[in-house]
Enzyme design. Structure first.
Site, PDB file in Angstrom:
ATOM      1  N   ASP A 483      -8.169  -8.154  -3.380  1.00  0.00           N
ATOM      2  CA  ASP A 483      -6.571  -7.984  -3.179  1.00  0.00           C
ATOM      3  C   ASP A 483      -5.647  -9.041  -3.924  1.00  0.00           C
ATOM      4  O   ASP A 483      -4.609  -8.663  -3.803  1.00  0.00           O
ATOM      5  CB  ASP A 483      -6.830  -8.375  -1.724  1.00  0.00           C
ATOM      6  CG  ASP A 483      -7.288  -7.412  -0.803  1.00  0.00           C
ATOM      7  OD1 ASP A 483      -6.928  -6.335  -1.125  1.00  0.00           O
ATOM      8  OD2 ASP A 483      -7.553  -7.828   0.510  1.00  0.00           O
TER       9      ASP A 483
HETATM   10  C1  GLC Z   1     -10.652 -10.127   2.076  1.00  0.00           C
HETATM   11  C2  GLC Z   1     -10.412  -8.769   2.417  1.00  0.00           C
HETATM   12  C3  GLC Z   1     -11.113  -7.745   1.589  1.00  0.00           C
HETATM   13  C4  GLC Z   1     -11.056  -8.136   0.165  1.00  0.00           C
HETATM   14  C5  GLC Z   1     -11.449  -9.579  -0.057  1.00  0.00           C
HETATM   15  C6  GLC Z   1     -11.216  -9.935  -1.645  1.00  0.00           C
HETATM   16  O1  GLC Z   1     -11.912 -10.380   2.337  1.00  0.00           O
HETATM   17  O2  GLC Z   1     -10.649  -8.617   3.796  1.00  0.00           O
HETATM   18  O3  GLC Z   1     -10.699  -6.283   1.872  1.00  0.00           O
HETATM   19  O4  GLC Z   1     -11.705  -7.264  -0.585  1.00  0.00           O
HETATM   20  O5  GLC Z   1     -10.565 -10.371   0.662  1.00  0.00           O
HETATM   21  O6  GLC Z   1      -9.956 -10.026  -1.738  1.00  0.00           O
HETATM   22  C1  GLC Z   2      -4.960 -12.491   0.541  1.00  0.00           C
HETATM   23  C2  GLC Z   2      -6.406 -13.158   0.709  1.00  0.00           C
HETATM   24  C3  GLC Z   2      -7.261 -12.003   0.536  1.00  0.00           C
HETATM   25  C4  GLC Z   2      -7.109 -11.140   1.474  1.00  0.00           C
HETATM   26  C5  GLC Z   2      -5.655 -10.658   1.533  1.00  0.00           C
HETATM   27  C6  GLC Z   2      -5.149  -9.717   2.839  1.00  0.00           C
HETATM   28  O1  GLC Z   2      -4.602 -11.746  -0.710  1.00  0.00           O
HETATM   29  O2  GLC Z   2      -6.435 -14.071  -0.486  1.00  0.00           O
HETATM   30  O3  GLC Z   2      -8.549 -12.661   0.528  1.00  0.00           O
HETATM   31  O4  GLC Z   2      -7.823  -9.816   1.370  1.00  0.00           O
HETATM   32  O5  GLC Z   2      -4.869 -11.443   1.316  1.00  0.00           O
HETATM   33  O6  GLC Z   2      -4.117  -9.073   2.668  1.00  0.00           O
END
Ligand code: GLC
Ligand code: GLC
Length: 811
Positions: A483
């Protein structure tokens, strides 16, 4: 250092001090009513949706921490204490918390009074049940007062914590007998209320927080408890609570137990009222009557325990490795159930107010859950698919209560569509139920746009196939699995979302990771097409997959590992020429799992590079070197200090991808090494460093660049649960559901002489014995089912209801 121990026979983690490094919680509830419960009885309750139907309040970043919960105050003379130590924090003579599967028991002792607080949510009912047993262990008679206390939330947790100009005027309650009804907003559009009850007539009550706690009091020092008792207050606006008082005279050796409950009740519109302004309590009274005595409480608890016995009997292993068995047989599966229920919505790190159900998260959760209750997995797949857009893309999140896509976050996370294929493929392998593909499912929740589920999968596949960038790799959109890799966003202003700033359509940044996913799940889709009798579509799909595979091996290959992406300017992300962020874990795991570069040696090289460049004693970090400054063209990943979260933290979710990838190449020793490094039971001894619960996975462990290397955060709600279960059960132990049956193909450490396992699959039970006399890491030499030799590794499905004895000899 440990703060408790595993009791495997009872399937409990037993915590022996209330001063755990962080609150260590448990989840009570399995379908619609949930309570989070910490080891000191902190926590909160909600019905289905922690944002929209919150029953009790919780203040996440409070100091002191973890004040709200289902509390009992016990007062003897001037001494006031809680069985779980919090919030008064009177030193206890003894303390113990047992977190079991769906229940928690907290017991504290002070001055020869023992108080035992048992809590669980009964199967298929919408309430929390609590029993408090107070025992006099002294030689003489004792007089104690007991005060239960909860603080209601005014339903919508966001509004409750922000819109005070309105909601400090709306609170309403009713008191009848030993029940307190919380009915805020019931007068207008709500048709639900909460009920707090006790099974014994109280000697006093309060429903106004100001009266019970005091305007300047605190849960650690409620004025009613420390002063002269409850005052029968009625909340009008402000903060409604439920508090009661019981004055108990206890003979030496006497036990008194009182039952309590907190329920959620919905009434049909035309049955809302009993009289003007008086809510219809018949459903609440029926609920109270269901749990009127100890026998009813005990039998509901027995039903819950039997339910878990049944759920866990679908997969169990006996390996001679205690910690492994404990993870596989109990805690990993338990966490998979919790992540399936919660997605990433409500924990002690997820407020329940931010994210609802994630499209990709929930699809992945299915991978670890589907063998437990396939029918619920089926329903979930259809719910998720119904949020998909007609062009195959997806809302990134949806609310569990409404099941509607969340507009604020929107779409454009280009890995999302493919996870629907992954989740559905797992369901098909587990159940063989192809009828799910014929189910009519709306697009964007619009019934008029309904199409069979198979059409949804087709559009998922096509969306990716038709959104390729300049190098023939899939476009990343707002972000992919990571993300925080926001290659098209360029956010310069604080407060903007890293993910949704900047254009969704148009930019050309590409993801090698999605390339790997497309190869892996595109092959699965092609196979599904073939089963559906669409050979041409299958070959078309395979052609598209082959083209992306070639692009991954070409533009996606860096020489010693797979690159991560191309940014919006066509620059490599995750290559040896990069200043920082030279190598990322995700494409190494996903591409090798997809089989890319297996023949040409790239797969071996990529995993070697992971070992050399990303390994640490606590797990594999996400990338290296960590980004040391904010990089506009990369986004949120570079916003984190080095070593945290996606910026080179140990992001546990993708460690099992490496486990699966290593197993794909037959490296049993290494696969197990990677597995064990992050598996909670294996690192229980460093609980003071790790800090989160030693019985569940956390999303992230601080990486080697962080000052707090080894410290975990975001426990419970993480795709790590499903993926580690998949990696241990399917890749290492090698018991893999396939479309045509069960495959047995373990990849284990050379020193593991074998193991036995029981697997329920499509209604039959397989008793599996794996022998490894020659100490190999992979390769089944002989497979026998009920004494008969079977060619290859695939066992065709046995008759439902039957038991198959399977012997696999490696060598
Ligand atoms: C969080 C989110 C997941 C994402 C991950 C890596 O665990 O829930 O959807 O893939 O972060 O950014
Ligand atoms: C932030 C976090 C990630 C998560 C995301 C959800 O980017 O670092 O882990 O998945 O928020 O919106």
């Amino acid at each position: 250092m440990r703060f408790g121990y595993f009791d495997d026979r009872k399937r409990e983690y037993v915590i022996s001090t209330p001063r755990t490094p962080l609150p260590w919680i448990n989840y009570l509830g399995s379908e619609s009513f949930f309570t989070l419960c910490s080891n000191t009885a902190g926590g909160y309750s909600f019905y289905r949706d922690a944002r929209l139907r919150r029953l009790t309040r919780y203040r996440y970043n409070n100091s002191p921490l973890d004040q709200e919960g289902f509390r009992f105050y016990i007062k003897e003379g001037d001494t006031v204490w809680n069985p779980g130590w919090q919030p008064v924090q009177t030193e206890l003579d003894s303390y113990c918390c047992r977190h079991g599967l769906g229940y928690t028991v907290i017991e504290g002792c002070k001055n020869d009074i023992r108080a035992r607080q048992e809590m669980f949510v009964p199967v298929k009912d919408d309430c929390l049940l609590v029993r408090l047993t107070v025992s006099n262990e002294a030689g003489g008679a004792k007089r104690v007062s007991v005060f239960p206390y909860i603080e209601f939330c005014l339903w919508d947790a966001v509004d409750d914590s922000s819109n005070f100009q309105r909601n400090w005027s709306t609170g309403e309650v009713e008191v009848k007998g030993s029940a307190i009804y919380h009915k805020t907003e019931y007068r207008e559009r709500r048709d639900h209320y909460a009920v707090f009850w006790s099974g014994r007539e109280p000697d006093g009550f309060d429903t106004s927080r100001d009266a019970f706690i005091g305007v300047y009091g605190s849960p650690a020092r409620p004025e009613a408890v420390f002063g002269s008792g409850c005052t029968s207050s009625t909340a009008h606006g402000w903060q409604p609570v439920a508090a009661q008082q019981f004055d108990l005279d206890l003979d030496p050796g006497e036990d008194v137990s009182i039952l309590f409950g907190l329920g959620y009740i919905e009434n049909p519109q035309d049955e809302k009222w009993e009289a003007p302004g008086i809510i219809n309590k018949s459903r609440a009274e029926a609920m109270i009557a269901r749990y009127a005595d100890d026998a009813a409480f005990d039998s509901a608890l027995a039903v819950l325990k039997a339910d878990w016995e049944r759920l866990l009997s679908g997969f169990s292993v006996s390996s001679g490795k205690e910690k492994l068995d404990r993870m596989v047989n109990i805690w990993n599966q338990y966490q998979c159930m919790v992540t399936f229920n919660m997605s990433r919505s409500a924990s002690y790190f997820e407020s329940g107010m931010g994210r609802g159900m994630g499209f990709r998260d929930s699809c992945q959760d299915l991978l670890g859950f589907v063998h437990m209750i396939p029918e619920r997995a089926r329903e979930r797949i259809l719910d998720i698919a119904a949020t998909q857009f007609p062009d195959g893309s997806a809302y990134h999140q949806y609310q569990p209560l409404t099941k509607k896509g969340n507009l604020a976050v929107g779409s454009g996370f280009n890995d999302d569509p493919l996870w629907l294929i992954a989740g559905t493929d797992a369901y098909l392998r587990e159940t063989g139920d192809f009828s799910i593909l014929d189910e009519q499912v709306p697009f964007d929740n619009d019934e008029t746009l309904s199409q069979p589920l198979s059409e949804h999968l087709r559009r998922s596949f096509r969306f990716t196939a038709e959104h390729l960038g300049p190098h023939g790799l899939p476009l990343i959109g707002r972000a992919d699995w990571n993300d925080c890799l926001n290659l098209n966003c360029f956010s310069e202003h604080p407060g903007e979302s890293f993910q949704t700033t900047g254009p969704n359509e148009g930019p050309v940044a590409e993801s090698v990771f999605i390339g790997g996913m497309f190869v892996k799940y595109g092959k699965a889709w092609a196979e599904i097409c073939r089963r559906l009798g669409r050979p041409e579509e299958a070959s078309e799909a395979e052609k598209a997959v082959a083209a992306v595979e070639a692009a991954v091996l070409d533009a996606g290959w860096d020489g010693k590992w797979f690159r991560r992406a191309y940014d919006a300017f066509g620059n490599v992300v995750g290559g040896s020429a990069c200043e920082e962020g030279k190598i990322f874990i995700e494409p190494q795991g996903m591409c090798v799992m997809a089989g890319i570069g297996k023949a040409g040696g790239q797969a071996e090289a990529a995993l070697e590079s992971v070992k050399e460049l990303l390994d640490t004693k606590y797990g594999i970090v996400l990338q290296q070197p960590a980004y040391t400054r904010y990089r506009l063209e990369l986004g949120e990943i570079s916003s984190y200090p080095p070593g945290y979260k996606e910026n080179a933290g140990i992001f546990c979710h993708n460690n099992p991808w490496i486990v699966c990838a290593e197993a794909e190449l037959g490296h049993g020793d290494r696969a197990f090494q990677v597995y064990a490094r992050t598996a909670p039971a294996f690192i229980e001894d460093i609980s003071e460093i790790h800090r989160t619960e030693p019985y569940v996975y956390s999303q992230m462990i601080a990486g080697k660049d962080a000052a707090t290397f080894g410290e975990a955060k975001n426990s419970w709600l993480t795709g790590t649960a499903a993926w580690t279960f998949l990696s241990i059960s399917q890749a290492i132990l090698g018991i893999k559901p396939a479309l045509d049956g069960l495959v047995i193909d373990p990849c284990i450490p050379a020193d593991m002489k074998g193991f036995t396992a029981v697997r329920r699959f499509r209604g039959a039970t397989y008793r599996i014995s794996v022998e490894n006399p020659r100490g190999v890491q992979k390769g089944v030499k002989e497979l026998r089912v009920n004494g008969r030799v079977v060619e290859g590794c695939l066992i065709p499905p046995a008759e439902p209801g039957s038991t198959a004895d399977v012997v696999a000899v490696m060598g």
